[in-house]
Design an enzyme around this catalytic site. Structure first.
Site, PDB file in Angstrom:
ATOM      1  N   LYS A  56       0.830  -1.206   0.000  1.00 29.34           N
ATOM      2  CA  LYS A  56       0.000   0.000   0.000  1.00 29.34           C
ATOM      3  C   LYS A  56       0.862   1.253   0.000  1.00 29.34           C
ATOM      4  CE  LYS A  56      -3.719   1.774   2.946  1.00 29.34           C
ATOM      5  NZ  LYS A  56      -4.297   1.563   4.288  1.00 29.34           N
ATOM      6  N   SER A  85      -3.496   3.283 -17.280  1.00 30.06           N
ATOM      7  CA  SER A  85      -2.612   2.904 -16.183  1.00 30.06           C
ATOM      8  C   SER A  85      -2.405   4.038 -15.189  1.00 30.06           C
ATOM      9  CB  SER A  85      -1.255   2.423 -16.697  1.00 30.06           C
ATOM     10  OG  SER A  85      -0.515   3.510 -17.227  1.00 30.06           O
ATOM     11  N   TYR A 143      -3.411  -0.798 -13.927  1.00 28.69           N
ATOM     12  CA  TYR A 143      -2.107  -1.423 -13.726  1.00 28.69           C
ATOM     13  C   TYR A 143      -1.046  -0.334 -13.608  1.00 28.69           C
ATOM     14  CZ  TYR A 143      -1.496  -0.395 -18.673  1.00 28.69           C
ATOM     15  OH  TYR A 143      -1.417   0.251 -19.875  1.00 28.69           O
ATOM     16  N   ALA A 198      -8.947   6.856 -16.479  1.00 27.98           N
ATOM     17  CA  ALA A 198      -8.833   7.085 -15.034  1.00 27.98           C
ATOM     18  C   ALA A 198      -8.505   8.543 -14.714  1.00 27.98           C
ATOM     19  CB  ALA A 198      -7.774   6.167 -14.443  1.00 27.98           C
TER      20      ALA A 198
END
Length: 127
Positions: free
Chosen positions: A9, A25, A58, A75
């Site tokens: 994380k 990505s 990704y 995104a």
């Protein structure tokens, strides 16, 4: 049976760029990928603390030491530069592996510099 477990994380990263014209990505500073145990090309979940959106994409490695956190492609519409995000990687593990695995968690400052890392005992405190 395999379990899909949280393994790495990047906590409270600041979005530095959003590039709608890239194929897709998230670009992440390679130093941050290394420290979190998240690999280039790995599927990750991104949670935007500012607007609540959750994105899966990704990773691609960014320049070391740059602090880059850039959402690419579609995104890019889900974030704004300056938003605070959490980036999480997951791994398939056997039950035996899952019971003893310790995820890597790194905390970032407002400039995407590593402030520290935290094991599972701190996870409840930082969310």
């Amino acid at each position: 049976m395999l379990f899909n477990m949280f393994h790495g994380k990047i906590h409270r990263a600041t979005v530095t760029q959003a590039n709608l014209n890239y194929m897709g990505s998230i670009t992440i500073d390679q130093d941050l990928l290394d420290a979190s145990g998240i690999l280039p090309g790995e599927r990750v979940q991104i949670v935007d603390n500012n607007n609540g959106s959750r994105i899966e994409t990704y990773t691609i490695p960014g320049e070391r030491g740059s602090g880059v956190i850039c959402l690419n492609g579609a995104a890019a519409r889900c974030v704004h530069v300056g938003d605070i995000v959490i980036i999480m990687g997951y791994a398939l593990m056997t039950e035996e592996e899952a019971k003893t695995f310790v995820p890597k968690v790194i905390m970032l400052d407002e400039n995407n510099k590593i402030m520290g890392d935290h094991g599972p005992e701190k996870e409840a405190e930082i969310g």
